[in-house]
Scaffold this active site. Structure first.
Site, PDB file in Angstrom:
ATOM      1  NE  ARG A  84      40.111  37.370  42.099  1.00  0.00           N
ATOM      2  CZ  ARG A  84      40.791  38.250  42.854  1.00  0.00           C
ATOM      3  NH1 ARG A  84      41.894  38.786  42.417  1.00  0.00           N
ATOM      4  NH2 ARG A  84      40.345  38.610  44.056  1.00  0.00           N
ATOM      5  CB  VAL A 127      43.633  36.698  46.345  1.00  0.00           C
ATOM      6  CG1 VAL A 127      43.842  36.997  44.861  1.00  0.00           C
ATOM      7  CG2 VAL A 127      44.216  35.338  46.715  1.00  0.00           C
ATOM      8  CB  SER A 128      44.601  42.566  46.330  1.00  0.00           C
ATOM      9  OG  SER A 128      45.670  42.508  47.241  1.00  0.00           O
ATOM     10  CB  ALA A 129      39.522  43.913  45.602  1.00  0.00           C
ATOM     11  CB  SER A 182      43.848  45.029  49.732  1.00  0.00           C
ATOM     12  OG  SER A 182      44.338  44.475  50.930  1.00  0.00           O
TER      13      SER A 182
END
Ligand SMILES: C[S@@+](CC[C@H](N)C(=O)[O-])C[C@H]1O[C@@H](n2cnc3c(N)ncnc32)[C@H](O)[C@@H]1O
Length: 426
Positions: free
Chosen positions: A48, A80-82, A426
Site C-alpha cells: 500500500r 487512497v480510501s481507508a 473514505s
C-alpha cells in the site's frame, strides 16, 4: 521545515512496511472487515505504501484515508480510501479468478487488490475523470508491478462499454443517481458496489443486478469524495442567522427559502421523546429512517463559535439532522439526562412547529421500537419511468435515471440483516 532522511538511515523494525502491513491486515481480519482468505491474501500481497508516496509509511498503513488531491476550497477530491472500507467493498464484490472488474475512481492501490483477486486470467479496468490521477495511477501501478491494470481517463458515468460486460463494478466516488451504463455493463447477477448519497446521507450499497433492477445485498454507512462530471450533483446550503447555522439540502431545496429568514427568532417548541441511549452508541439507522420518512429531511450545521442558546435549552447543538415542511423547521438534540444516559429531544420553529415537532418525535419513537436493533433497509433501484405498481413497497427517491426505493423490513422479518457502520470518510 523539510527533513531529508539519509538513504542509509536504518528503519526501526516496527516501522518496516512489511511489519506495518501485517499489523494492518491482522486488524482488518480481527475487525471483521476482511472475511475471506483470498481477500486477506490480496491485502498481504499489495504494498500500500507504494501507492501513497505523499504520506509516511506509517500513515500509509494506518487504517485511514490518505488524501492525495484537493480543490481550491481545500476539500479532498481524490484519496487512497481507508483500508477497512476497501476491504468491505472488495468482499462485497465477490471477485474470483478469471473475472472482469471495473473500478470507477482510480488511485492504483485498490485496482492492485482487484488484480490480485482476478489473477492473470481476469481483467481490471480503472477509470478516472482527472488526468492527474490516471497519470499518477499508471506510474504507481507500473512501479509496483501491476501494469496489467487498464487505466482510462474519462467520465466514469458512462463506464467502459468496449470492455464490458463486467462481473463487478466498484464505484469509489459518491453517487446520487445510478446511470444506465452501470447496469447495462454488468452481467446479470453481477455486483455494483456504490457509495450512494440518499437525501444527503452517505450509504455504501452492494447491489446485485437482476434484469433491469438492482437489489441491495449489504449496506454500510460511509463517506466518499464527490462525483465529478455528468453525475455531479452538489448539495445546496441555506444559511440562517448570517452564516452561523446552515441547512443542507440534497435536491429538495425549499421553494421559498426567504420564509426561513428570521425563523430562529420565533418561539420554539420542545418535546422529549422518551427514547434514550448510552454514550457513544451510533444511531446512523435513525438518520436513514428519518431521511426515508420525511421529504423535507436535510442536514443542519452550526458554526463552532455560533451562539446556540436559542437552538435548545442549555444551548445544546443538534447532531446534524433536521426536517423542513413549508415554513417550519424541526431538529433534535440528545442531552444528557443522567450519568451515561442521553435522551432525544425535538425542537421546532415556525407556523406548524407543534405538529412537525410531534411528527419528528413520533418517527424517532417508531425507529426506537422497530428498527433500532439492527435491521437494515433493503434498497432497490429500477430504471426511471418504471411505473409505481412495479416497485416494491417503501419510499421511492426519484433520480433522473433511477427510482431508488428504500424498504424497511418488518422487525420480525427473519431475513433482516444487521447493519454495519463506521462513520469515517473514505
Ligand atoms: C476516493 S478516490 C479513488 C480511490 C481509489 N479507488 C483507491 O485506490 O483508493 C475517488 C476518485 O474518483 C474520481 N472521480 C470523481 N468523479 C469521477 C467520474 N465521474 N468519473 C471517474 N472518476 C471520478 C476522482 O477524481 C478521484 O480520484
Amino acid at each position: 521545515m523539510e527533513v531529508v532522511q539519509e538513504e542509509t538511515a536504518e528503519v526501526p523494525d516496527q516501522e518496516h512496511p512489511e511489519v506495518l502491513r501485517a499489523r494492518l491486515v491482522d486488524g482488518l481480519v480481527s475487525g471483521g472487515w476482511i472475511r475471506t482468505a483470498d481477500v486477506e491474501a490480496a491485502f498481504r500481497a499489495v504494498p500500500r505504501h507504494l501507492f501513497a508516496p505523499e504520506a509516511s509509511v506509517k500513515a500509509a498503513y494506518a487504517d485511514d484515508v490518505v488524501r492525495t488531491k484537493f480543490d481550491s476550497d481545500g476539500t479532498a477530491v481524490s484519496s487512497v480510501s481507508a483500508p477497512w472500507l476497501q476491504a468491505t467493498m472488495i468482499e462485497q464484490a465477490r471477485l474470483a479468478a478469471g473475472m472482469r472488474c471495473l473500478e470507477l475512481g482510480s488511485g492504483g492501490y485498490n485496482a492492485s487488490l482487484l488484480a490480485e483477486l482476478v489473477g492473470p486470467t481476469g481483467e481490471v479496468t480503472t477509470i478516472d475523470i482527472d488526468p492527474d490521477i490516471t497519470d499518477r495511477a499508471t506510474r504507481l501501478l507500473a512501479a509496483a508491478g501491476y501494469d496489467q491494470v487498464r487505466v482510462l481517463t474519462r467520465d466514469g458515468w458512462y463506464g467502459a462499454a468496449e470492455h464490458a460486460p463486467f462481473d463487478a463494478i466498484i464505484v469509489t466516488a459518491q453517487a446520487v443517481d445510478l446511470p444506465p451504463a452501470w447496469v447495462d455493463q454488468l452481467v446479470d447477477g453481477g455486483r455494483l458496489i456504490v457509495p450512494l448519497r440518499l437525501r444527503g446521507l452517505g450509504r455504501g450499497v452492494a447491489f446485485e443486478r437482476h434484469g433491469t433492477q438492482l437489489v441491495s445485498r449489504e449496506t454500510q454507512m460511509c463517506g466518499f469524495v464527490r462525483m465529478q462530471g455528468a453525475g455531479a450533483h452538489p448539495m445546496r446550503r441555506l444559511a440562517l442567522r448570517g452564516d452561523d447555522i446552515g441547512l443542507r439540502f440534497d435536491g429538495n431545496y425549499p421553494a421559498e427559502p426567504e420564509l426561513f429568514d428570521r425563523i430562529l427568532d420565533s418561539p420554539r417548541v420542545d418535546i422529549w421523546t422518551g427514547v434514550r441511549l448510552g454514550p457513544r452508541v451510533p444511531f446512523d439507522t435513525l438518520k436513514l429512517w428519518l431521511a426515508t420518512m420525511f421529504d423535507g429531511y436535510c442536514g443542519i450545521d452550526v458554526a463552532k463559535d455560533a451562539a446556540t442558546e436559542s437552538l435548545a435549552p442549555e444551548g445544546r447543538r443538534p447532531p446534524g439532522d433536521a426536517v423542513v415542511d413549508g415554513a417550519t423547521l424541526a431538529y433534535f438534540t440528545c442531552p444528557k439526562i443522567a450519568e451515561a444516559l442521553y435522551e432525544f429531544r425535538v425542537h421546532a420553529f415556525g407556523p406548524d412547529a407543534t405538529t412537525l415537532a410531534g411528527d419528528l418525535a413520533d418517527q424517532i419513537r417508531i425507529w426506537d421500537r422497530d428498527h433500532r436493533n439492527g435491521t437494515d433497509p433493503r434498497i432497490t433501484a429500477h430504471p426511471a419511468g418504471t411505473p409505481d405498481r412495479d416497485l416494491p413497497p417503501g419510499r421511492t427517491l426519484d433520480r433522473p435515471h433511477a427510482r431508488i426505493t428504500i424498504t424497511w423490513p418488518h422487525p420480525d422479518d427473519p431475513n433482516a440483516t444487521s447493519h454495519g457502520s463506521r462513520p469515517t470518510p473514505s
